[in-house]
Design an enzyme around this catalytic site. Structure first.
Site, PDB file in Angstrom:
ATOM      1  CB  SER A 114      -0.905   0.013   1.239  1.00  0.00           C
ATOM      2  OG  SER A 114      -1.622   1.227   1.336  1.00  0.00           O
ATOM      3  CE  LYS A 139      -1.234  -3.192   3.670  1.00  0.00           C
ATOM      4  NZ  LYS A 139      -1.480  -4.551   3.167  1.00  0.00           N
TER       5      LYS A 139
END
Length: 225
Positions: A114, A139
């Site tokens: 992302s 992430k």
């Protein structure tokens, strides 16, 4: 006669992963998908996808799925969770996939994370960063584990995701300052293009719709062809 190799897909049950599954099968790739439940199994098998039940959070499940008789050419993963979730696959699940991909000697690993992860933290407002911080930390840990794995990788960081049909205006950039929206189907098309692109090897790329940017920044588009 050699056994045909597969693209291994984690996250195919919904969202960007489902769009990637459709994109791959439309291009006649042989796809093997890892699913946690039977819920979407029939739909994926109808698309011609080989389904293996298992949880990416369990490394034994991943080994059973990926180290079988059929060689795996590449791995694509879109798995993750929401900030409110007590257990998310963003780091541990992706770490397991990366570690087993090393054992399987795959030729390419594509990780979808992302915008806001890693150095693209500069692209988001403090309010959005605060809301997403737990997910973005996981992430980034997955990204760093992949970079350090020795695998040939592409990391794709989409902007805000929408579910409408593809616009064809999805673009990639190495500029970490860029933010915007993008349709999931356009992310899938960009992922599929990166799969066969040597230019995308060992790159970290943000993905946005050229017509849905936040602000009007000037930036250099990344050409995957």
């Amino acid at each position: 006669m050699t056994t045909p190799s597969y693209i291994f897909l984690a996250g195919a049950s919904r969202g960007v992963g489902r769009e990637i599954a459709q994109c791959l099968t439309s291009q006649q790739f042989k796809v093997k998908a890892l699913l946690r439940t039977d819920a979407t199994r029939h739909e994926l098998e109808t698309m011609g996808i080989a389904v293996v039940l298992g949880d990416a959070m369990n490394v034994e499940d991943v080994e059973r799925a990926m180290l079988g008789d059929e060689p795996i050419d590449a791995v694509i993963t879109t798995i993750g969770g929401l900030a409110k979730d007590s257990t998310r696959a963003d780091y541990i699940g992706n770490k397991n996939l990366i570690d087993v991909a090393v054992k399987a000697k795959v030729k390419k690993f594509i990780l979808v994370t992302s915008i806001g992860s890693g150095n693209s933290v500069v692209a988001l407002s403090p309010q959005i960063l605060e809301a997403l911080q737990p997910v973005l930390i996981d992430k980034e840990k997955a990204e760093q584990h992949l970079i350090g794995s020795g695998l040939n990788y592409t990391i794709i960081r989409p902007g805000g995701l929408q579910s409408e049909s593809a616009t064809g205006n999805g673009v990639l950039t190495e500029d970490p300052r860029i933010a915007g929206m993008i349709h999931r189907a356009d992310v899938a098309q960009l992922v599929c293009r990166c799969l066969n692109s040597d230019a995308a090897n060992n790159k970290i790329l943000s993905a946005v719709d050229a017509n849905m940017l936040f602000g009007q920044p000037q930036f250099e588009k990344f050409n995957v062809d």
